[in-house]
Write a protein that holds these residues in place. Sequence first.
Motif, short mmCIF file in Angstrom:
data_model
loop_
_atom_site.label_atom_id
_atom_site.label_comp_id
_atom_site.label_asym_id
_atom_site.label_seq_id
_atom_site.Cartn_x
_atom_site.Cartn_y
_atom_site.Cartn_z
N VAL A 439 0.86 -1.19 0.00
CA VAL A 439 0.00 0.00 0.00
C VAL A 439 0.90 1.25 0.00
O VAL A 439 1.68 1.44 0.94
N LYS A 442 -0.16 7.43 -0.42
CA LYS A 442 -1.41 8.12 -0.76
C LYS A 442 -2.62 7.25 -0.40
O LYS A 442 -3.62 7.74 0.16
N HIS A 443 -2.53 5.98 -0.72
CA HIS A 443 -3.64 5.06 -0.41
C HIS A 443 -3.74 4.83 1.09
O HIS A 443 -4.84 4.73 1.65
N ARG A 446 -5.72 7.55 2.70
CA ARG A 446 -7.16 7.38 2.51
C ARG A 446 -7.71 6.34 3.47
O ARG A 446 -8.82 6.49 4.01
#
Length: 532
Positions: A439, A442-443, A446
Motif C-alpha cells: 500500500v 497516498k492510499h 485514505r
Amino acid sequence: MGELSIYMSAVVFSGLLSLMLSLFAVFKIRSSPGGFYFILAALATALYSFSHVFRLSASSFENIRFWLNVEYLFIPFIPLFILLMCVRYVGLKIPSWLFQLLCALPVVTILMQQTSHLHTYFYSSVSFENNGPFPVLNLVPGPWYYMHAFFVFFCLLSSVLILMHQLQSVSPRYRVPTLLMAAGICIPILSGILHAYNLQPAGLDLAPVFLAVSFLFHGTALIMFPFFLVAPIARDRVFENMKEPVIVLNKQNMIIDYTRPMQKLLPVLNQSAIGQPVDKVLAGHQEFLKIIYQEKEEDFTWEIENGSYHFQPRFSLIYDKNNTDIGKIITLMDVTTRVEIEKELKELATIDSLTMLLNKAAFIEQANNANKALSRKGGYISIIMFDIDYFKQVNDTFGHEAGDRALRNVALTARDNLRASDIIGRYGGEEFIICLPDVPLKHAVRIAENLRQKIAASSITIGDQSITVTSSFGVASTYTSAGFHPPPLCPVAEQADKALYKAKSRGRNCVQSNLQLASSRRPEPEKKRNLF
C-alpha cells in the motif's frame, strides 16, 4: 459302606481342590481375561461337591431332598461359567441379548428344580429307596430336566469348539495350555454320557469327581502356563480392535497388515493390498509415503473430508526368533488435542486480551515478516499509528470499564475496515499500529481517513448515555525494489509516530502523513521513542 466312604473322600478332595484353585485365582488372575469366570466356575464346583457330600450323608427323605436342592443352586451355572471363561479367554464378545438369555436359563432351571414338588416339569416322579447300602432318591427326569441337560452339553461342547478353533491362530507357546483347557472340559462331558447311559455305580453321581479332575487340568495349565496373564491370544482380536491407525510392512516395504482406523484414513487399503508394495498402493499419498521412508517421528497434519487431524508417527522394528529385522510397524498417534491446545496457547501469547488484537511483540514479528517478503517482488509498505483522543477524560468521567469498552469498540471498528492481509495491533495504552503491505502512502492516508470517520461515527452506550470518541492518525511509507534488501521498519514507524504527534498538535481528530512534515514547521517531540 466302604465304597461310599471312598467315594465321599474323593468328592471332599475334589471340593477342596476346586476351592483352592478358586482362591488361587482370586489373588493371581481375577483381572485377567476369563479369570473372573474361572473363579466362579471353580467356586461353584466346590460348593456343589460339599453339598453332594452332605446329601450322601443324609438318611431321611427330607434331608436328602434338601441337600439336592442346595446342589442345584450351583449345578446349572457351572457349564455357563466355563463357557464364558472360554469366550473371554479367546477374546470373543457375545451380544448382550445372548448373554442375558444364557444367564436366564440356569435361573429358570433352579426355579423348576426348587419347585419340583409342585409339578412334574423337572422330575416326573421322586421316590425314596432305602434297600441298598445307603438311602437314595429315585429321580425320573421331566421335560425341563432334558432342557437342562441340553443346556449343559451345549455350553461344554461350545467351549471345546471355541478353544479348538483358537488353535488355528494361537502361537506354539500357548497351544499346550489351550489343549489342556479343552481336555479338561471334555471330562465332564464324559461324565454326562456315563450318567445318560446309566454306566456309573448305582446311586452315585460321579460329576463332582469328574469336575475335580477337569479342574486338575485347568490348574495344571494355570500353574505351568500363565495363559490368563496375557491379553486374548488371537491376533485378529487384538490387532483389529486397536484404536490407533497402524500399518505393518515387511523388509521389502510390502504391506503385511493394517488396522481399521488406518483403513479409514486410507480407503485404498483393502484385502488386495496385502502383499503389495506400499509405494504402489499409496501412490496417491506421497506425503505419507515420505514419512514412511524418512522415519521421522515429527507431527504432521492429515486432511480429510470432515476436518484435519494431527498425528505423530511411531516406528517399531519387528524381529524374528533369530533377532533379525524382518519389518516395521508404523503407528500414528493422534496428537490433535495437544496440537490444538498448543495453538491456542500460542495465540493467547500473541493476542492482547482486552482488544483481541495482536500485542506489541506479535505485531512487530508479523510486520517484519511482511517487510522481508517485499525483497522478492518489491513494493510499498505503509505504517499507520493512531490513538484515542482525550482517552484519560473517558476513564475519569465514566470509569475504567467504560474506557475498556471504548478501546474494544475502536479496535473492532478498525479491524473490520481493514483487509485480511493487513496487520493491526495494540501498541500500548490507547495507542494502535497498523502495517499495510503493498500500500503506497497516498492510499494509506485514505485508509487512515476512512478509519478516522468510522471511529468517530461509532459509539458505545453506558447506562442511558451514548459515548463517542475520536482518534488522531500518523502515516508513513517506504518502498523496496525487487531483489533488494528492504529497509528496516523502525524508521518508518518513527516517521508515523512523528506524524501522529503533528496530528495531535493540529487539534486532534485528523490524519497527518510524513510528507506533510517536511512542508510544515513542527515542534520536536519531547522524547524519542524506541518503537521497534
